[in-house]
Scaffold this active site. Structure first.
Site, PDB file in Angstrom:
ATOM      1  N   CYS A  94       0.826  -1.210   0.000  1.00  0.00           N
ATOM      2  CA  CYS A  94       0.000   0.000   0.000  1.00  0.00           C
ATOM      3  C   CYS A  94       0.862   1.262   0.000  1.00  0.00           C
ATOM      4  N   CYS A  99      -1.690   1.762  -3.019  1.00  0.00           N
ATOM      5  CA  CYS A  99      -2.715   2.798  -2.840  1.00  0.00           C
ATOM      6  C   CYS A  99      -2.143   4.217  -2.800  1.00  0.00           C
ATOM      7  N   LYS A 102      -0.335   5.409  -6.033  1.00  0.00           N
ATOM      8  CA  LYS A 102      -1.380   5.383  -7.077  1.00  0.00           C
ATOM      9  C   LYS A 102      -2.343   6.557  -6.928  1.00  0.00           C
ATOM     10  N   LYS A 103      -2.795   6.810  -5.683  1.00  0.00           N
ATOM     11  CA  LYS A 103      -3.772   7.899  -5.486  1.00  0.00           C
ATOM     12  C   LYS A 103      -3.129   9.250  -5.796  1.00  0.00           C
ATOM     13  N   ALA A 233      -6.923  -5.814 -17.609  1.00  0.00           N
ATOM     14  CA  ALA A 233      -8.069  -4.903 -17.664  1.00  0.00           C
ATOM     15  C   ALA A 233      -8.795  -4.836 -16.329  1.00  0.00           C
ATOM     16  N   TYR A 235      -8.457  -3.690 -11.895  1.00  0.00           N
ATOM     17  CA  TYR A 235      -8.138  -2.490 -11.100  1.00  0.00           C
ATOM     18  C   TYR A 235      -6.830  -1.825 -11.551  1.00  0.00           C
ATOM     19  N   ALA A 237      -4.640  -2.321 -13.997  1.00  0.00           N
ATOM     20  CA  ALA A 237      -4.457  -1.955 -15.403  1.00  0.00           C
ATOM     21  C   ALA A 237      -5.233  -0.673 -15.724  1.00  0.00           C
ATOM     22  N   GLU A 239      -6.600   1.593 -13.724  1.00  0.00           N
ATOM     23  CA  GLU A 239      -6.157   2.779 -12.968  1.00  0.00           C
ATOM     24  C   GLU A 239      -4.866   3.338 -13.568  1.00  0.00           C
ATOM     25  N   HIS A 505     -27.568  20.032  -1.131  1.00  0.00           N
ATOM     26  CA  HIS A 505     -27.542  20.668  -2.445  1.00  0.00           C
ATOM     27  C   HIS A 505     -26.468  21.748  -2.491  1.00  0.00           C
ATOM     28  N   GLU A 510     -26.537  13.913  -3.536  1.00  0.00           N
ATOM     29  CA  GLU A 510     -27.970  14.115  -3.274  1.00  0.00           C
ATOM     30  C   GLU A 510     -28.836  13.319  -4.262  1.00  0.00           C
TER      31      GLU A 510
HETATM   32  P1  FAD Z   1       1.427  -6.130   1.952  1.00  0.00           P
HETATM   33  O1  FAD Z   1       1.018  -4.715   2.148  1.00  0.00           O
HETATM   34  O2  FAD Z   1       1.805  -6.530   0.590  1.00  0.00           O
HETATM   35  O3  FAD Z   1       2.632  -6.391   2.966  1.00  0.00           O
HETATM   36  C1  FAD Z   1       3.356  -7.579   2.957  1.00  0.00           C
HETATM   37  C2  FAD Z   1       4.777  -7.301   3.425  1.00  0.00           C
HETATM   38  O4  FAD Z   1       5.415  -8.533   3.755  1.00  0.00           O
HETATM   39  C3  FAD Z   1       5.625  -6.664   2.317  1.00  0.00           C
HETATM   40  O5  FAD Z   1       6.392  -5.598   2.816  1.00  0.00           O
HETATM   41  C4  FAD Z   1       6.516  -7.829   1.867  1.00  0.00           C
HETATM   42  O6  FAD Z   1       7.729  -7.410   1.291  1.00  0.00           O
HETATM   43  C5  FAD Z   1       6.722  -8.552   3.204  1.00  0.00           C
HETATM   44  N1  FAD Z   1       7.162  -9.935   3.061  1.00  0.00           N
HETATM   45  C6  FAD Z   1       6.811 -10.849   2.119  1.00  0.00           C
HETATM   46  N2  FAD Z   1       7.434 -12.024   2.357  1.00  0.00           N
HETATM   47  C7  FAD Z   1       8.176 -11.844   3.465  1.00  0.00           C
HETATM   48  C8  FAD Z   1       9.059 -12.707   4.209  1.00  0.00           C
HETATM   49  N3  FAD Z   1       9.261 -13.969   3.868  1.00  0.00           N
HETATM   50  N4  FAD Z   1       9.691 -12.191   5.293  1.00  0.00           N
HETATM   51  C9  FAD Z   1       9.503 -10.901   5.670  1.00  0.00           C
HETATM   52  N5  FAD Z   1       8.682 -10.065   5.006  1.00  0.00           N
HETATM   53  C10 FAD Z   1       8.019 -10.524   3.916  1.00  0.00           C
HETATM   54  N6  FAD Z   1      -6.018  -1.417  -1.902  1.00  0.00           N
HETATM   55  C11 FAD Z   1      -6.952  -0.508  -1.524  1.00  0.00           C
HETATM   56  O7  FAD Z   1      -7.675  -0.759  -0.560  1.00  0.00           O
HETATM   57  N7  FAD Z   1      -7.087   0.684  -2.160  1.00  0.00           N
HETATM   58  C12 FAD Z   1      -6.311   1.021  -3.213  1.00  0.00           C
HETATM   59  O8  FAD Z   1      -6.468   2.101  -3.770  1.00  0.00           O
HETATM   60  C13 FAD Z   1      -5.325   0.089  -3.643  1.00  0.00           C
HETATM   61  N8  FAD Z   1      -4.530   0.386  -4.678  1.00  0.00           N
HETATM   62  C14 FAD Z   1      -3.561  -0.504  -5.049  1.00  0.00           C
HETATM   63  C15 FAD Z   1      -2.754  -0.169  -6.123  1.00  0.00           C
HETATM   64  C16 FAD Z   1      -1.780  -1.039  -6.535  1.00  0.00           C
HETATM   65  C17 FAD Z   1      -0.904  -0.666  -7.707  1.00  0.00           C
HETATM   66  C18 FAD Z   1      -1.584  -2.270  -5.844  1.00  0.00           C
HETATM   67  C19 FAD Z   1      -0.488  -3.197  -6.255  1.00  0.00           C
HETATM   68  C20 FAD Z   1      -2.382  -2.614  -4.771  1.00  0.00           C
HETATM   69  C21 FAD Z   1      -3.393  -1.733  -4.376  1.00  0.00           C
HETATM   70  N9  FAD Z   1      -4.244  -2.033  -3.319  1.00  0.00           N
HETATM   71  C22 FAD Z   1      -5.210  -1.142  -2.946  1.00  0.00           C
HETATM   72  C23 FAD Z   1      -4.140  -3.319  -2.606  1.00  0.00           C
HETATM   73  C24 FAD Z   1      -3.378  -3.148  -1.276  1.00  0.00           C
HETATM   74  O9  FAD Z   1      -2.150  -2.500  -1.497  1.00  0.00           O
HETATM   75  C25 FAD Z   1      -3.151  -4.516  -0.634  1.00  0.00           C
HETATM   76  O10 FAD Z   1      -4.387  -5.167  -0.538  1.00  0.00           O
HETATM   77  C26 FAD Z   1      -2.552  -4.396   0.769  1.00  0.00           C
HETATM   78  O11 FAD Z   1      -1.333  -3.713   0.740  1.00  0.00           O
HETATM   79  C27 FAD Z   1      -2.349  -5.799   1.368  1.00  0.00           C
HETATM   80  O12 FAD Z   1      -1.777  -5.702   2.637  1.00  0.00           O
HETATM   81  P2  FAD Z   1      -1.020  -6.954   3.288  1.00  0.00           P
HETATM   82  O13 FAD Z   1      -0.651  -6.553   4.672  1.00  0.00           O
HETATM   83  O14 FAD Z   1      -1.804  -8.174   3.086  1.00  0.00           O
HETATM   84  O15 FAD Z   1       0.299  -7.142   2.409  1.00  0.00           O
HETATM   85  P1  NDP Z   2      -6.727  -8.966 -11.074  1.00  0.00           P
HETATM   86  O1  NDP Z   2      -6.387 -10.360 -10.729  1.00  0.00           O
HETATM   87  O2  NDP Z   2      -7.907  -8.330 -10.464  1.00  0.00           O
HETATM   88  O3  NDP Z   2      -6.888  -8.826 -12.677  1.00  0.00           O
HETATM   89  C1  NDP Z   2      -5.955  -9.337 -13.570  1.00  0.00           C
HETATM   90  C2  NDP Z   2      -6.240  -8.803 -14.966  1.00  0.00           C
HETATM   91  O4  NDP Z   2      -5.239  -9.286 -15.850  1.00  0.00           O
HETATM   92  C3  NDP Z   2      -7.562  -9.276 -15.536  1.00  0.00           C
HETATM   93  O5  NDP Z   2      -8.082  -8.271 -16.370  1.00  0.00           O
HETATM   94  C4  NDP Z   2      -7.155 -10.520 -16.349  1.00  0.00           C
HETATM   95  O6  NDP Z   2      -8.034 -10.789 -17.413  1.00  0.00           O
HETATM   96  C5  NDP Z   2      -5.820 -10.067 -16.886  1.00  0.00           C
HETATM   97  N1  NDP Z   2      -4.891 -11.156 -17.202  1.00  0.00           N
HETATM   98  C6  NDP Z   2      -4.494 -12.151 -16.375  1.00  0.00           C
HETATM   99  N2  NDP Z   2      -3.575 -12.929 -16.983  1.00  0.00           N
HETATM  100  C7  NDP Z   2      -3.386 -12.407 -18.218  1.00  0.00           C
HETATM  101  C8  NDP Z   2      -2.564 -12.765 -19.314  1.00  0.00           C
HETATM  102  N3  NDP Z   2      -1.739 -13.804 -19.259  1.00  0.00           N
HETATM  103  N4  NDP Z   2      -2.613 -12.006 -20.434  1.00  0.00           N
HETATM  104  C9  NDP Z   2      -3.453 -10.955 -20.501  1.00  0.00           C
HETATM  105  N5  NDP Z   2      -4.254 -10.558 -19.497  1.00  0.00           N
HETATM  106  C10 NDP Z   2      -4.220 -11.279 -18.361  1.00  0.00           C
HETATM  107  O7  NDP Z   2      -5.404  -8.167 -10.748  1.00  0.00           O
HETATM  108  P2  NDP Z   2      -4.971  -6.679 -10.500  1.00  0.00           P
HETATM  109  O8  NDP Z   2      -3.513  -6.817 -10.644  1.00  0.00           O
HETATM  110  O9  NDP Z   2      -5.639  -5.662 -11.342  1.00  0.00           O
HETATM  111  O10 NDP Z   2      -5.394  -6.371  -9.002  1.00  0.00           O
HETATM  112  C11 NDP Z   2      -5.050  -7.214  -7.915  1.00  0.00           C
HETATM  113  C12 NDP Z   2      -5.831  -6.803  -6.687  1.00  0.00           C
HETATM  114  O11 NDP Z   2      -5.277  -5.611  -6.134  1.00  0.00           O
HETATM  115  C13 NDP Z   2      -7.299  -6.452  -6.965  1.00  0.00           C
HETATM  116  O12 NDP Z   2      -8.108  -7.604  -6.914  1.00  0.00           O
HETATM  117  C14 NDP Z   2      -7.620  -5.474  -5.882  1.00  0.00           C
HETATM  118  O13 NDP Z   2      -8.189  -6.136  -4.784  1.00  0.00           O
HETATM  119  C15 NDP Z   2      -6.281  -4.857  -5.498  1.00  0.00           C
HETATM  120  N6  NDP Z   2      -6.281  -3.458  -5.958  1.00  0.00           N
HETATM  121  C16 NDP Z   2      -7.172  -2.562  -5.430  1.00  0.00           C
HETATM  122  C17 NDP Z   2      -7.240  -1.273  -5.905  1.00  0.00           C
HETATM  123  C18 NDP Z   2      -8.241  -0.329  -5.341  1.00  0.00           C
HETATM  124  O14 NDP Z   2      -8.813  -0.595  -4.301  1.00  0.00           O
HETATM  125  N7  NDP Z   2      -8.513   0.793  -5.995  1.00  0.00           N
HETATM  126  C19 NDP Z   2      -6.371  -0.813  -6.975  1.00  0.00           C
HETATM  127  C20 NDP Z   2      -5.477  -1.815  -7.459  1.00  0.00           C
HETATM  128  C21 NDP Z   2      -5.445  -3.088  -6.961  1.00  0.00           C
HETATM  129  P3  NDP Z   2      -9.304 -11.797 -17.270  1.00  0.00           P
HETATM  130  O15 NDP Z   2     -10.418 -10.993 -16.683  1.00  0.00           O
HETATM  131  O16 NDP Z   2      -9.541 -12.212 -18.676  1.00  0.00           O
HETATM  132  O17 NDP Z   2      -8.869 -12.928 -16.381  1.00  0.00           O
END
Ligand code: FAD
Ligand code: NDP
Length: 530
Positions: A94, A99, A102-103, A233, A235, A237, A239, A505, A510
């Site tokens: 995050c 998050c 990205k935001k 396609a 979240y 992708a 975003e 409003h 609303e």
């Molecule tokens: P993480 O936050 O991934 O933390 C896991 C930690 O464990 C990492 O630091 C990792 O390096 C560490 N780790 C892994 N293996 C080991 C090991 N063996 N030993 C020690 N440390 C280790 N969610 C939202 O709610 N809103 C959003 O807008 C949003 N936007 C996102 C945008 C992107 C591009 C991405 C990729 C994700 C987004 N998410 C969003 C999803 C959100 O970031 C995750 O759901 C959240 O961070 C998960 O938290 P977590 O604690 O499960 O894992």
């Molecule tokens: P997802 O697993 O949600 O989506 C993967 C996408 O990649 C789908 O469109 C899938 O298509 C496509 N895909 C998978 N494999 C291939 C391939 N080999 N070739 C071409 N296309 C492929 O993953 P994301 O990475 O987008 O997000 C992961 C999670 O992170 C989300 O589920 C969400 O919970 C979290 N997140 C939250 C955000 C937020 O809260 N705003 C923002 C970003 C992430 P198909 O549908 O055909 O399988």
């Protein structure tokens, strides 16, 4: 004396509550009471709550967070890719690559639009406004560093030890931790909470790991990505494609099937249409098959849904094709911890098949990959384990993963809570639901003559009492609006409740208080006038 008695009493009740580990050795035999593996959203929340609960009872707990990250793409170690974040600070996905950055990027793109519209509001702005990618990235990275600093001080203040090393289990109470310099030590703990999250996947095609990036690198790219192919396609992708387009990059989305799988498809399609109007190209039904380098750009070979092969050149190829859980690298299988595909199998108490080893966040099989669910589940878990009040009153406070609101930060933001229209039809049947919808133009857009009727709201009701089971909104401030609606849905709000609520409003929110066009009526769901 009283303190000692209370402490003994608490430990006894906690032990009774967690029957599963009553036979385990007492915490006195271990170096730590709790070790959280993973210092992201879930791990940090669990550690902080555990500390709070125990300290409020005059117990100074021994808690550690073990956090470590290495980039998933070990192929791409080339020095000409300085954007690769090989290591990161506390905060997990995050903070470092999710998050937060990205935001900020999304907001940067919105600011570009505001500047373009500013002249309508009397501001004298030059006719062309340029964006400086390098300074945005530098500010994003500085902001991330300031969050690391905040977390580190928080840990120090709470006396939670931060161990910056990779963890692996040796036995049920012992982990081995290895730091970046290769120093190894062993640690024992009474309990473990695993919150190791996921990492981006790469498709198994030639050139993917060598030449493409994922969202993990995007926020640290030292040069603008320019002509970019985004594969996927969902979240991430959509975003990424959205804010890159908004930051004047030329973006193509390669979508193999549908946009935003699992979301309301009526809304998902509207997002795609909006993005197309804003200049993003979509290649539907296509998948890449090979990438090769050509001087400073990348040649992508791809096939369409008729199996015809095409070739196109891009400056950057970004894979957003899903994320892979990294828990399988912890050596849990040898302890008997069960897995469900690559995710850890937990029960409703976030407990694995080894009772004193718990897991939360992206790495479990019953959650959602979202920051607030990881935080909430981590915090509730520690409350259940350590809170005397919950133990004695026998409250379970189980994490509820239903009706979790979410927002997709695409250029047309999308907030949703509850079920999609297609899922409600499947579950309840077309005749048992009512769908209210409206497309409208917020005052600010009317004023600038932009995005007419692009803002959209849909409320899905079931039963004669018209209980609301789905809310979908496309438009400005989607996260802010949907968060409030999520509270109402949790409380069982009905359409009648919405109708009897007085609106504010002039706002977009609303509109939810005066929805009167149903899908069934066949009327055009577009608002005219104020
Ligand atoms: P993480 O936050 O991934 O933390 C896991 C930690 O464990 C990492 O630091 C990792 O390096 C560490 N780790 C892994 N293996 C080991 C090991 N063996 N030993 C020690 N440390 C280790 N969610 C939202 O709610 N809103 C959003 O807008 C949003 N936007 C996102 C945008 C992107 C591009 C991405 C990729 C994700 C987004 N998410 C969003 C999803 C959100 O970031 C995750 O759901 C959240 O961070 C998960 O938290 P977590 O604690 O499960 O894992
Ligand atoms: P997802 O697993 O949600 O989506 C993967 C996408 O990649 C789908 O469109 C899938 O298509 C496509 N895909 C998978 N494999 C291939 C391939 N080999 N070739 C071409 N296309 C492929 O993953 P994301 O990475 O987008 O997000 C992961 C999670 O992170 C989300 O589920 C969400 O919970 C979290 N997140 C939250 C955000 C937020 O809260 N705003 C923002 C970003 C992430 P198909 O549908 O055909 O399988």
């Amino acid at each position: 004396m009283l303190v000692r008695f209370r402490r003994r009493h608490i430990l006894e009740t906690i032990r009774k509550y967690h029957k599963g580990d009553s036979n385990e050795q007492s915490s006195l035999k271990h170096q730590y009471d709790l070790v959280c593996i993973g210092g992201g959203s879930g791990g940090l929340a669990a550690a902080k709550r555990a500390h709070l609960e125990l300290q409020s009872r005059d117990i100074q707990p021994k808690i550690a967070i073990v956090d470590y990250r290495e980039h998933p793409n070990i192929v791409n170690t080339s020095p000409d890719r300085p954007e690769i974040n090989w290591r990161w600070g506390l905060g997990g996905t995050c903070t470092n690559v999710g998050c937060i950055p990205k935001k900020i990027m999304h907001t940067a793109a919105l600011y570009g639009e505001y500047v373009q519209n500013a002249s309508e509001f009397g501001w004298k702005v030059p006719s062309t406004v340029e964006h400086d990618w390098e300074s945005l990235v530098e500010n994003v990275q500085n902001h991330i560093r300031s969050i690391h600093f905040g977390y580190r001080s928080d840990m120090m203040l709470n006396k939670i030890e931060h161990i910056n090393a990779r963890a692996k289990f040796l036995d049920k109470h012992t982990i081995e931790v290895t730091d970046a310099k290769g120093n190894v030590k062993t640690i024992t703990s009474r309990r473990f909470i695993i919150a190791v999250g996921c990492m981006p996947k790469y498709p198994d095609i030639e050139g993917a790991k060598e030449y493409a990036i994922t969202s993990d690198e995007l926020f640290a790219l030292i040069k603008p990505p320019n002509k970019t192919l985004v594969v996927g396609a969902s979240y991430i992708a959509l975003e990424s494609a959205g804010y890159l387009s908004g930051l004047n990059q030329k973006v193509t989305v390669m979508m193999r099937s549908i946009p935003l799988r699992g979301f309301d498809q009526d809304c998902a399609q509207k997002i795609v249409e909006f993005m197309k109007e804003r200049g993003t190209t979509f290649k539907q039904g296509c998948v890449p098959t090979k990438i090769r380098k050509n001087k400073n750009s990348f040649v992508v070979e791809y096939v369409d849904d008729k199996n015809s092969v095409h070739v196109e050149e891009y400056d950057t190829v970004l894979f957003a094709v899903g994320r892979k859980c990294v828990a399988d690298e912890l050596g849990l299988q040898q302890l008997g911890v069960k897995f469900d595909n690559d995710k850890i199998d937990v029960n409703e108490f976030e407990q694995t098949s080894v009772p004193h080893i718990y897991a939360v966040g992206d790495c479990i099989n019953r959650g959602l990959e979202l920051t607030p669910t990881a935080i909430h589940a981590g915090s509730l878990l520690s409350r259940r384990i350590y809170s005397e009040e919950l133990v004695t009153k026998n409250h379970k406070h189980i994490m509820d993963y239903t009706n979790v609101p979410t927002t997709v930060f695409t250029p047309l933001e999308y907030g949703s809570c509850g079920m999609s229209e297609e899922d409600t039809i499947k579950k309840y049947g077309q005749d048992n639901i009512e769908v209210y919808l409206i497309g409208f133009t917020p005052l600010e857009h009317e004023f600038t003559h932009k995005d007419t009727n692009k803002t959209y709201m849909k409320v899905i009701c079931v039963g004669s009492e018209e209980k609301i089971i789905g809310f979908h909104y496309l438009g400005p401030n989607a996260g802010e609006i949907t968060q409030g609606v999520a509270v109402a849905i949790r409380l069982g709000v009905t359409k009648h409740d919405l109708d009897s609520t007085v609106g504010i409003h002039p706002t977009v929110a609303e509109e939810m208080t005066r929805l009167n066009i149903t899908r069934r009526s066949g009327l055009v769901a577009e608002k005219r006038g104020c």
